[in-house]
Design a protein around this motif. Sequence first.
Motif, PDB file in Angstrom:
ATOM      1  N   GLY A   1       0.822  -1.172  -0.385  1.00 12.52           N
ATOM      2  CA  GLY A   1       0.074   0.328  -0.474  1.00 12.52           C
ATOM      3  C   GLY A   1       0.814   1.466   0.142  1.00 12.52           C
ATOM      4  N   SER A   2       2.513   1.531  -0.378  1.00 15.42           N
ATOM      5  CA  SER A   2       2.552   2.399   0.338  1.00 15.42           C
ATOM      6  C   SER A   2       4.593   2.745  -0.756  1.00 15.42           C
ATOM      7  CB  SER A   2       3.138   2.577   1.806  1.00 15.42           C
ATOM      8  OG  SER A   2       3.977   1.158   2.228  1.00 15.42           O
ATOM      9  N   ALA A   3       4.416   1.333  -1.107  1.00 17.00           N
ATOM     10  CA  ALA A   3       5.632   0.887  -2.075  1.00 17.00           C
ATOM     11  C   ALA A   3       5.968   0.179  -3.074  1.00 17.00           C
ATOM     12  CB  ALA A   3       7.364   0.880  -1.309  1.00 17.00           C
ATOM     13  N   ASN A   4       6.719  -0.154  -3.415  1.00 20.00           N
ATOM     14  CA  ASN A   4       6.449  -0.705  -4.570  1.00 20.00           C
ATOM     15  C   ASN A   4       6.910  -2.383  -4.988  1.00 20.00           C
ATOM     16  OD1 ASN A   4       6.177   1.224  -6.958  1.00 20.00           O
ATOM     17  ND2 ASN A   4       6.841   1.951  -5.739  1.00 20.00           N
ATOM     18  N   TYR A   5       7.020  -3.162  -5.067  1.00 17.04           N
ATOM     19  CA  TYR A   5       8.340  -4.416  -5.336  1.00 17.04           C
ATOM     20  C   TYR A   5       9.490  -4.412  -6.261  1.00 17.04           C
ATOM     21  CZ  TYR A   5       4.105  -7.842  -5.001  1.00 17.04           C
ATOM     22  OH  TYR A   5       3.239  -8.692  -3.608  1.00 17.04           O
ATOM     23  N   PRO A   6      10.173  -5.055  -5.643  1.00 18.83           N
ATOM     24  CA  PRO A   6      11.606  -4.407  -7.148  1.00 18.83           C
ATOM     25  C   PRO A   6      11.119  -4.940  -8.249  1.00 18.83           C
ATOM     26  CG  PRO A   6      11.909  -6.013  -5.488  1.00 18.83           C
ATOM     27  CD  PRO A   6      10.709  -5.730  -4.924  1.00 18.83           C
ATOM     28  N   ALA A   7      11.270  -4.281  -9.074  1.00 17.42           N
ATOM     29  CA  ALA A   7      10.499  -3.695 -10.435  1.00 17.42           C
ATOM     30  C   ALA A   7      11.336  -4.831 -11.671  1.00 17.42           C
ATOM     31  CB  ALA A   7      11.281  -2.426 -11.319  1.00 17.42           C
ATOM     32  N   LYS A   8       9.909  -4.868 -12.122  1.00 21.08           N
ATOM     33  CA  LYS A   8      11.037  -6.338 -13.269  1.00 21.08           C
ATOM     34  C   LYS A   8      10.586  -5.679 -14.784  1.00 21.08           C
ATOM     35  CE  LYS A   8       9.669 -10.941 -10.766  1.00 21.08           C
ATOM     36  NZ  LYS A   8      10.824 -11.307 -11.300  1.00 21.08           N
ATOM     37  N   THR A   9      11.945  -6.127 -15.439  1.00 22.05           N
ATOM     38  CA  THR A   9      11.915  -5.519 -16.760  1.00 22.05           C
ATOM     39  C   THR A   9      11.908  -6.897 -18.007  1.00 22.05           C
ATOM     40  OG1 THR A   9      13.375  -4.451 -16.245  1.00 22.05           O
ATOM     41  CG2 THR A   9      13.412  -4.313 -18.036  1.00 22.05           C
ATOM     42  N   LEU A  10      10.940  -6.598 -18.797  1.00 22.76           N
ATOM     43  CA  LEU A  10      10.644  -7.547 -19.871  1.00 22.76           C
ATOM     44  C   LEU A  10      11.625  -6.760 -21.085  1.00 22.76           C
ATOM     45  CD1 LEU A  10       9.713  -9.584 -22.102  1.00 22.76           C
ATOM     46  CD2 LEU A  10       7.200  -8.491 -22.142  1.00 22.76           C
TER      47      LEU A  10
ATOM     48  N   ASP B   1      12.207  -2.166 -23.836  1.00 21.59           N
ATOM     49  CA  ASP B   1      11.934  -2.869 -22.997  1.00 21.59           C
ATOM     50  C   ASP B   1      11.405  -2.391 -21.887  1.00 21.59           C
ATOM     51  OD1 ASP B   1      14.523  -4.404 -23.815  1.00 21.59           O
ATOM     52  OD2 ASP B   1      15.725  -3.310 -22.146  1.00 21.59           O
ATOM     53  N   TYR B   2      10.817  -3.425 -21.595  1.00 20.47           N
ATOM     54  CA  TYR B   2       8.833  -2.817 -20.596  1.00 20.47           C
ATOM     55  C   TYR B   2       9.391  -3.253 -19.248  1.00 20.47           C
ATOM     56  CZ  TYR B   2       4.300  -3.051 -19.972  1.00 20.47           C
ATOM     57  OH  TYR B   2       2.738  -2.835 -19.150  1.00 20.47           O
ATOM     58  N   ILE B   3       9.667  -2.453 -18.277  1.00 23.62           N
ATOM     59  CA  ILE B   3       9.657  -2.000 -16.997  1.00 23.62           C
ATOM     60  C   ILE B   3       8.466  -1.227 -16.634  1.00 23.62           C
ATOM     61  CG2 ILE B   3      10.718  -0.093 -16.734  1.00 23.62           C
ATOM     62  CD1 ILE B   3      12.940  -1.255 -14.793  1.00 23.62           C
ATOM     63  N   VAL B   4       8.254  -2.251 -15.433  1.00 22.49           N
ATOM     64  CA  VAL B   4       6.742  -2.111 -13.990  1.00 22.49           C
ATOM     65  C   VAL B   4       7.311  -2.828 -13.249  1.00 22.49           C
ATOM     66  CG1 VAL B   4       5.240  -3.775 -15.797  1.00 22.49           C
ATOM     67  CG2 VAL B   4       5.755  -4.512 -14.230  1.00 22.49           C
ATOM     68  N   SER B   5       6.419  -1.399 -11.884  1.00 22.29           N
ATOM     69  CA  SER B   5       6.543  -1.663 -10.835  1.00 22.29           C
ATOM     70  C   SER B   5       5.359  -1.351  -9.938  1.00 22.29           C
ATOM     71  CB  SER B   5       7.445  -0.992 -10.383  1.00 22.29           C
ATOM     72  OG  SER B   5       7.850  -0.731  -9.083  1.00 22.29           O
ATOM     73  N   PRO B   6       4.702  -2.859  -9.595  1.00 22.89           N
ATOM     74  CA  PRO B   6       4.058  -3.022  -8.776  1.00 22.89           C
ATOM     75  C   PRO B   6       3.424  -2.046  -7.512  1.00 22.89           C
ATOM     76  CG  PRO B   6       4.152  -4.772  -9.513  1.00 22.89           C
ATOM     77  CD  PRO B   6       5.478  -3.777  -9.062  1.00 22.89           C
ATOM     78  N   MET B   7       2.466  -1.803  -7.345  1.00 23.85           N
ATOM     79  CA  MET B   7       2.121  -1.740  -5.879  1.00 23.85           C
ATOM     80  C   MET B   7       0.721  -2.235  -5.099  1.00 23.85           C
ATOM     81  SD  MET B   7       1.252   2.707  -3.904  1.00 23.85           S
ATOM     82  CE  MET B   7       3.384   2.765  -4.686  1.00 23.85           C
ATOM     83  N   LEU B   8       0.459  -2.476  -4.001  1.00 26.06           N
ATOM     84  CA  LEU B   8      -0.230  -3.526  -3.491  1.00 26.06           C
ATOM     85  C   LEU B   8      -1.155  -2.896  -2.733  1.00 26.06           C
ATOM     86  CD1 LEU B   8       1.384  -7.368  -3.784  1.00 26.06           C
ATOM     87  CD2 LEU B   8      -0.309  -5.848  -5.303  1.00 26.06           C
ATOM     88  N   ASN B   9      -2.530  -3.661  -2.765  1.00 28.09           N
ATOM     89  CA  ASN B   9      -3.636  -2.739  -1.716  1.00 28.09           C
ATOM     90  C   ASN B   9      -3.345  -3.668  -0.152  1.00 28.09           C
ATOM     91  OD1 ASN B   9      -5.912  -2.173  -0.563  1.00 28.09           O
ATOM     92  ND2 ASN B   9      -7.134  -3.047  -1.551  1.00 28.09           N
TER      93      ASN B   9
END
Length: 237
Positions: free
Chosen positions: A71-80, A206-214
């Motif tokens: 709810g406040s920060a990210n998983y370590p980002a992953k890159t495709l 490349d495609y980089i994503v960084s999630p944040m969860l409830n």
Amino acid sequence: MKEIKYIAIGVLTLACSLSAYAQIPNGSVNLKVIGKISPASCTMVLGATSGNLDFGHIDYNNVDSNELYIGSANYPAKTLSGLTVNCDSPTLIGISTTDNRKSSVLNMNISNGRSYNQDGEVINNIEPYLGLGTDAKGVAIGGYTADFIHLKVDGNTSRFSDCMAQDSETAKVASYASANDCPAGQVRKVLDTSGNIISGKVFTWDYIVSPMLNTPDNLDPAGWSMDGSVTLQVVYL
């Protein structure tokens, strides 16, 4: 606006046959102009994992606080890596995206959200999140940032533009190339590092994503799965 969807223009030829002794009815002959316009021929490769970024199984009891703040920060980002468009001749293209889970974006505090510039460096920019779907109870799982980085055209470092009209002849290099939807009828064009619109045969990025969860208290205790989905469209210009 008319979209131009061809790249290979057939040779226009002037065809006629005249004999030195031919009889010309009424003093005239027919001259034909013939040719062929072919559509662009490009193929897309969605990286080694066919477009999937898998964060694997996550057990809250085993997650280190430095890796995940729900709810406040990210998983370590992953890159495709290795999104590639191959064309059989130099082609002008643009890209557009559609968030297929837009209705599930969680309204949350994104002050710690991460974005990435086109060189893949973290920037302190807050961009809209994309949706991660819902759990079995219909509760939004969270959201994620998604950026296109490391664009190269025929091996040369290049840039995506800001979202812009397809028929625009000028462009501006985007500070970051988010996978969030562009407005209808707009695309991100391909530019050199000086901001000039360029064509090419091989486009890679490349495609980089960084999630944040409830927060886990809000989600189904039986478990849930992240289900982010974006449609990437290549537009011939």
